[in-house]
Design a protein around this motif. Structure first.
Motif, PDB file in Angstrom:
ATOM      1  N   GLY A  68       0.796  -1.233   0.000  1.00 59.20           N
ATOM      2  CA  GLY A  68       0.000   0.000   0.000  1.00 59.20           C
ATOM      3  C   GLY A  68       0.818   1.268   0.000  1.00 59.20           C
ATOM      4  N   LEU A  69       2.117   1.159  -0.232  1.00 56.49           N
ATOM      5  CA  LEU A  69       2.967   2.348  -0.168  1.00 56.49           C
ATOM      6  C   LEU A  69       2.936   3.167  -1.450  1.00 56.49           C
ATOM      7  CD1 LEU A  69       5.856   0.680   1.785  1.00 56.49           C
ATOM      8  CD2 LEU A  69       4.695   2.751   2.521  1.00 56.49           C
ATOM      9  N   ILE A  70       2.673   2.503  -2.553  1.00 55.56           N
ATOM     10  CA  ILE A  70       2.542   3.241  -3.814  1.00 55.56           C
ATOM     11  C   ILE A  70       1.282   2.781  -4.540  1.00 55.56           C
ATOM     12  CG2 ILE A  70       5.053   3.509  -4.052  1.00 55.56           C
ATOM     13  CD1 ILE A  70       4.987   1.398  -6.244  1.00 55.56           C
ATOM     14  N   LYS A  71       0.855   3.639  -5.462  1.00 58.16           N
ATOM     15  CA  LYS A  71      -0.275   3.301  -6.315  1.00 58.16           C
ATOM     16  C   LYS A  71       0.205   3.336  -7.757  1.00 58.16           C
ATOM     17  CE  LYS A  71      -2.534   6.806  -4.586  1.00 58.16           C
ATOM     18  NZ  LYS A  71      -3.539   7.859  -4.315  1.00 58.16           N
ATOM     19  N   GLY A  72      -0.386   2.526  -8.606  1.00 66.22           N
ATOM     20  CA  GLY A  72      -0.012   2.553 -10.016  1.00 66.22           C
ATOM     21  C   GLY A  72      -1.254   2.528 -10.878  1.00 66.22           C
ATOM     22  N   SER A  73      -1.332   3.453 -11.826  1.00 69.21           N
ATOM     23  CA  SER A  73      -2.485   3.443 -12.717  1.00 69.21           C
ATOM     24  C   SER A  73      -2.009   3.455 -14.165  1.00 69.21           C
ATOM     25  CB  SER A  73      -3.372   4.652 -12.442  1.00 69.21           C
ATOM     26  OG  SER A  73      -2.590   5.830 -12.499  1.00 69.21           O
ATOM     27  N   ILE A  74      -2.712   2.716 -14.988  1.00 70.88           N
ATOM     28  CA  ILE A  74      -2.327   2.581 -16.391  1.00 70.88           C
ATOM     29  C   ILE A  74      -2.536   3.908 -17.107  1.00 70.88           C
ATOM     30  CG2 ILE A  74      -2.839   1.407 -18.553  1.00 70.88           C
ATOM     31  CD1 ILE A  74      -3.731  -1.002 -16.742  1.00 70.88           C
ATOM     32  N   GLU A  75      -1.517   4.316 -17.809  1.00 77.12           N
ATOM     33  CA  GLU A  75      -1.530   5.607 -18.503  1.00 77.12           C
ATOM     34  C   GLU A  75      -1.087   5.338 -19.936  1.00 77.12           C
ATOM     35  OE1 GLU A  75      -2.302   9.571 -18.595  1.00 77.12           O
ATOM     36  OE2 GLU A  75      -2.357   8.416 -16.734  1.00 77.12           O
ATOM     37  N   GLY A  76      -2.025   4.901 -20.745  1.00 77.77           N
ATOM     38  CA  GLY A  76      -1.677   4.550 -22.128  1.00 77.77           C
ATOM     39  C   GLY A  76      -0.708   3.391 -22.166  1.00 77.77           C
ATOM     40  N   ASN A  77       0.420   3.649 -22.743  1.00 76.90           N
ATOM     41  CA  ASN A  77       1.415   2.597 -22.913  1.00 76.90           C
ATOM     42  C   ASN A  77       2.145   2.257 -21.606  1.00 76.90           C
ATOM     43  OD1 ASN A  77       2.843   0.740 -24.302  1.00 76.90           O
ATOM     44  ND2 ASN A  77       4.190   2.174 -25.337  1.00 76.90           N
ATOM     45  N   SER A  78       2.367   3.259 -20.792  1.00 73.66           N
ATOM     46  CA  SER A  78       3.163   3.032 -19.587  1.00 73.66           C
ATOM     47  C   SER A  78       2.279   3.052 -18.339  1.00 73.66           C
ATOM     48  CB  SER A  78       4.268   4.074 -19.489  1.00 73.66           C
ATOM     49  OG  SER A  78       3.715   5.353 -19.330  1.00 73.66           O
ATOM     50  N   ILE A  79       2.919   3.002 -17.166  1.00 72.48           N
ATOM     51  CA  ILE A  79       2.163   3.000 -15.910  1.00 72.48           C
ATOM     52  C   ILE A  79       2.624   4.161 -15.046  1.00 72.48           C
ATOM     53  CG2 ILE A  79       1.741   1.736 -13.797  1.00 72.48           C
ATOM     54  CD1 ILE A  79       1.442  -0.700 -15.264  1.00 72.48           C
ATOM     55  N   CYS A  80       1.642   4.821 -14.476  1.00 70.75           N
ATOM     56  CA  CYS A  80       1.903   6.012 -13.687  1.00 70.75           C
ATOM     57  C   CYS A  80       1.965   5.655 -12.211  1.00 70.75           C
ATOM     58  CB  CYS A  80       0.765   6.995 -13.954  1.00 70.75           C
ATOM     59  SG  CYS A  80       1.112   8.646 -13.410  1.00 70.75           S
ATOM     60  N   TYR A  81       3.132   5.850 -11.606  1.00 71.93           N
ATOM     61  CA  TYR A  81       3.294   5.498 -10.195  1.00 71.93           C
ATOM     62  C   TYR A  81       3.296   6.714  -9.285  1.00 71.93           C
ATOM     63  CZ  TYR A  81       4.224   0.615 -11.173  1.00 71.93           C
ATOM     64  OH  TYR A  81       4.094  -0.681 -11.551  1.00 71.93           O
ATOM     65  N   CYS A  82       2.747   6.501  -8.118  1.00 74.73           N
ATOM     66  CA  CYS A  82       2.526   7.545  -7.122  1.00 74.73           C
ATOM     67  C   CYS A  82       2.775   7.009  -5.724  1.00 74.73           C
ATOM     68  CB  CYS A  82       1.034   7.909  -7.126  1.00 74.73           C
ATOM     69  SG  CYS A  82       0.711   9.476  -7.847  1.00 74.73           S
ATOM     70  N   ILE A  83       3.242   7.871  -4.844  1.00 77.02           N
ATOM     71  CA  ILE A  83       3.243   7.537  -3.426  1.00 77.02           C
ATOM     72  C   ILE A  83       1.800   7.491  -2.923  1.00 77.02           C
ATOM     73  CG2 ILE A  83       3.822   8.480  -1.137  1.00 77.02           C
ATOM     74  CD1 ILE A  83       6.265   7.577  -2.443  1.00 77.02           C
ATOM     75  N   ASP A  84       1.491   6.533  -2.063  1.00 74.83           N
ATOM     76  CA  ASP A  84       0.183   6.556  -1.407  1.00 74.83           C
ATOM     77  C   ASP A  84       0.348   7.257  -0.059  1.00 74.83           C
ATOM     78  OD1 ASP A  84      -2.179   6.068  -0.001  1.00 74.83           O
ATOM     79  OD2 ASP A  84      -2.545   4.227  -1.136  1.00 74.83           O
ATOM     80  N   GLU A  85      -0.061   8.511  -0.049  1.00 76.34           N
ATOM     81  CA  GLU A  85       0.170   9.351   1.128  1.00 76.34           C
ATOM     82  C   GLU A  85      -0.396   8.763   2.410  1.00 76.34           C
ATOM     83  OE1 GLU A  85      -0.514  13.657   0.552  1.00 76.34           O
ATOM     84  OE2 GLU A  85      -1.141  13.051  -1.463  1.00 76.34           O
ATOM     85  N   LYS A  86      -1.556   8.165   2.305  1.00 74.98           N
ATOM     86  CA  LYS A  86      -2.211   7.647   3.514  1.00 74.98           C
ATOM     87  C   LYS A  86      -1.336   6.651   4.253  1.00 74.98           C
ATOM     88  CE  LYS A  86      -6.895   7.896   1.764  1.00 74.98           C
ATOM     89  NZ  LYS A  86      -7.913   7.027   1.116  1.00 74.98           N
ATOM     90  N   THR A  87      -0.707   5.784   3.504  1.00 75.07           N
ATOM     91  CA  THR A  87       0.110   4.742   4.129  1.00 75.07           C
ATOM     92  C   THR A  87       1.365   5.332   4.753  1.00 75.07           C
ATOM     93  OG1 THR A  87      -0.689   3.282   2.389  1.00 75.07           O
ATOM     94  CG2 THR A  87       1.082   2.456   3.769  1.00 75.07           C
TER      95      THR A  87
END
Lengths: 109, 109
Positions: A68-87
């Motif tokens: 739960g430390l990061i989130k990843g969402s599909i962004e066309g060809n690649s994947i967009c990664y983010c810190i999950d602030e809550k965790t």
DNA sequence: TATGTTTATCGTAATATTGCAATATTAAAC
DNA sequence: GTTTAATATTGCAATATTACGATAAACATA
């Protein structure tokens, strides 16, 4: 045996341990720091930042995501990664609470 | 293969990862929490607190000690265990710094 | 449809961790 | 010195982690 006896501990203890474990590898610390440093979500580009092969990085990303430390969402060809602030906040709160308790502790040792 | 490639990461990254890894097991979280809860150093008595055999607890204590999270000093027959505040503080500062950076981050995702 | 790009998954070897019984060590108490 | 206690170490089996080559999947674009 060899498997952790999670059932003997509280949910909170297991939860904190899971988050800490996910950060218990320098590559995963590096990933988290990179995501924070860039100050935005990163689409692609993470593999090139690390001195590890692509499948290895992918595996580390998966573990960070499972914890739960990061989130990843599909962004066309690649994947967009983010810190999950809550965790991260949970961890921060945990250590802040511990530090507070230590401050007003009896002196010893 | 199989061993962590620590040489590719910074000392700080390795150091944080080592501390996090030491906390990456619920038994070790439980030990740290017990030491804090008791509000003093604990001589003996730790093995009975945990649902694990004595050699296993001894091993977990050793790992916490190696990571610098606790200190142990011989107290006659038994051993007196303590939280090492400095190390906890390092972790706390690290997460506090991260949280601060996240606060003023660009919104995305 | 074919090609390149990006990420995930599979399979597997090397290594590390977890847990405990048996045993050793250490020091107090007798 | 012998016994008792607390803790550490050894040895080992079960399991998990780390790393990566090979391959697959998903998608954009030519």
């Amino acid at each position: 045996m060899g498997a952790t006896k999670t059932e003997h501990f509280t949910d909170k203890q297991n939860s904190i341990a899971t988050m800490a474990k996910a950060l218990g590898h320098p590559a995963r610390i590096a990933i988290v720091e990179y995501l924070i440093k860039m100050n935005e979500c990163i689409c692609g580009d993470i593999v090139n930042e690390l001195p590890l092969a692509q499948p290895t990085v992918s595996q580390h990303l998966k573990e960070l995501k499972n914890a739960g430390l990061i989130k990843g969402s599909i962004e066309g060809n690649s994947i967009c990664y983010c810190i999950d602030e809550k965790t991260i906040e949970k961890l921060q709160n945990y250590f802040a609470a511990i530090s507070k308790k230590l401050e007003k502790r009896n002196t010893c040792c």
